[in-house]
Structure formats: C-alpha cells, structure tokens
Motif scaffolding. Structure first.
Motif, short mmCIF file in Angstrom:
data_model
loop_
_atom_site.label_atom_id
_atom_site.label_comp_id
_atom_site.label_asym_id
_atom_site.label_seq_id
_atom_site.Cartn_x
_atom_site.Cartn_y
_atom_site.Cartn_z
N ASP A 180 28.34 43.00 31.64
CA ASP A 180 28.91 42.03 32.57
C ASP A 180 29.77 42.76 33.61
N ASN A 182 32.14 41.71 35.56
CA ASN A 182 33.56 41.38 35.47
C ASN A 182 34.23 42.16 34.35
N ARG A 183 33.51 42.32 33.23
CA ARG A 183 34.06 43.09 32.11
C ARG A 183 34.21 44.56 32.49
N LYS A 185 34.67 45.72 35.53
CA LYS A 185 35.78 45.77 36.48
C LYS A 185 37.13 45.78 35.76
N LYS A 186 37.30 44.84 34.83
CA LYS A 186 38.56 44.75 34.09
C LYS A 186 38.77 45.98 33.22
N LEU A 221 32.09 48.32 42.02
CA LEU A 221 33.17 48.09 41.06
C LEU A 221 33.99 49.36 40.83
#
Length: 255
Positions: A180, A182-183, A185-186, A221
């Motif tokens: 994912d 977003n995962r 990126k975080k 990212l």
C-alpha cells in the motif's frame, strides 16, 4: 555422451575463474580498468584452453565457431561486470542525492533505511538484496529476530554493508500481493523520524522493486519523504540498487 577428463577440467577451471571474477567485481575488489583487464585475461585463458582442446582434432570451422563464441561470452561478462560495478550519483543538490550502485558499493551512511516485510528474511525488494550482501553476521541477527509487526521500525547491525546501522520498516506482510502506497509513505517518514532521534547525520533510503507498487509511484513517495525531512540531516541519499529504476526517480523529481 562421452566427455574426456581434459574437457571436464577445462570447464570446471574456467567456471571457477569467471566465478571469482564476478565476486571480485561485486565486492569492489576489482575497479575501473581492472575489470576489463582481468576479464580479458580470463577470456584469453579460456580461448587458449579451447584452442588446445580443439587442436587435438583440427576442425577449422568448429575452431572458428568456438573461439568466436568464447570471445562473445567474455565480452558479455565484462560488460555485465562493469554495470554491476557502477557507482554514479545521478542527482545532487543541497542535502539530497540519488546514487545508483550495488549493495556491495553503498555510499557510507550513519543509517540505511530499508522497507521490508514483517518476515525480515525476505527474498525480494531492497531488503532481500541487502541481506544477501550483508554477510553471515547480519543474516544471523535477522534470523534471531524472526519477524516484526506491520509498520514496526527496527534498528539492527549492518553486517558487512557500508553503513553504521540498518533501519528496517515493515511495509507489508508475506501474504500481501501489493504494498500500500500510504503505508510505504508513513513507514519511510516514521523511519526518518527515528533516525533523527538517534542523532544520525547521513541517511540512505534503499530502493529496488517493491511488491506490486509501480516504480514511479514508489519514486514519488521516496522523493516526498526525503524532501520533507532534508533539513533534519546533513545528507539524505536515495540509493537505487537497480539502475533500471533511474528514469522513474528522475521523473519523480520534476513532477
């Protein structure tokens, strides 16, 4: 098929020589002109040995074909070895840089951030590449830890890699078909925050193909994370372990 012992001896000897040559290039023992010189020397030995073997029963056409094929094989090995030995900083401005290199020729950093699976002994992605290059000490440490929770960020030693510490960030599980975005990126940002708390000055962000996520998406990212935290460090280097992703990272910088 009856193969004489001289031919077996020839095949085994040349295989060992080219194997040692490849390891020398991968581990940085051979550099620059030495890659071509040593490769050509081994190729010369291989062709001379072939001439001796074929000379037992002179066959001009077979002789020519085998020598040409051995020459092409040698040239291919030299070209591939030069690509493997490549270390090139394709971008550098301010505190940010992008470097193309193999896992054996990393730029020296305080911390190298590595996106990985919750099962740390993964075969793919940057984690797999670095684990293979990091030696037995790193492999033993990773095996002892076993696995970590999703989104967990963990320091380990670096084995023989050219960094003081590895900082693993679990961005997927073994069963995930796709990472994912977003995962990822975080995870990168959490790792950078932890590295800052550890008083690291120079950071590496390791990249090679990540499961199911397009290289351009990943490049954006990585670049976004590096830009966001560049003021917290003396230098952040995105390290491309596969030169085939160079174009995507160049595109990410300007998009």
């Amino acid at each position: 098929m009856n193969i004489s012992w001289p031919l077996w001896a020839y095949v085994i000897t040349i295989t060992i020589l080219f194997g040692l040559y490849a390891q020398g290039v991968r581990r940085g023992k051979l550099n620059g002109n030495a890659i071509v010189t040593v490769g050509a020397a081994i190729g010369g030995v291989a062709m001379l040995g072939m001439l001796v073997l074929l000379g037992q029963k002179p066959q001009p056409v077979a002789l020519l074909i085998n020598v040409v094929m051995m020459s092409l094989c040698t040239a291919y090995c030299i070209v591939m070895s030069q690509r493997q030995a490549r270390v090139e900083e394709i971008y550098s401005e301010g505190k940010l840089a992008i470097t193309v290199c193999s896992a054996y020729r990393l730029p020296q950093t305080d911390v190298l951030i590595v996106p990985t699976s919750t099962h740390l002994r993964t075969l793919g992605g940057p984690a797999g590449v670095l684990l293979a290059a990091g030696g037995k000490q790193l492999e033993k440490e990773i095996t002892t830890i076993g696995s970590i929770n999703p989104d967990k960020v963990l320091f380990t030693g670096s084995g023989t890699l050219r960094t003081n510490k590895l900082l693993h960030v679990a961005v997927h599980t073994p069963s995930d078909m796709r990472i994912d975005g977003n995962r990822l990126k975080k995870g990168l940002q959490a790792a950078l925050l932890l590295a800052r708390k550890d008083n690291a000055k120079t950071i590496g962000l390791a990249y090679s193909s990540l499961r199911g996520i397009a290289p351009l998406e990943a490049a954006k990212l990585y670049w976004e994370a590096a830009k966001k935290y560049e003021d917290n460090f003396e230098k952040i280097t995105i390290i491309l372990l596969d030169a085939r992703n160079e174009a995507e990272f160049k595109q990410a910088m300007i998009s």
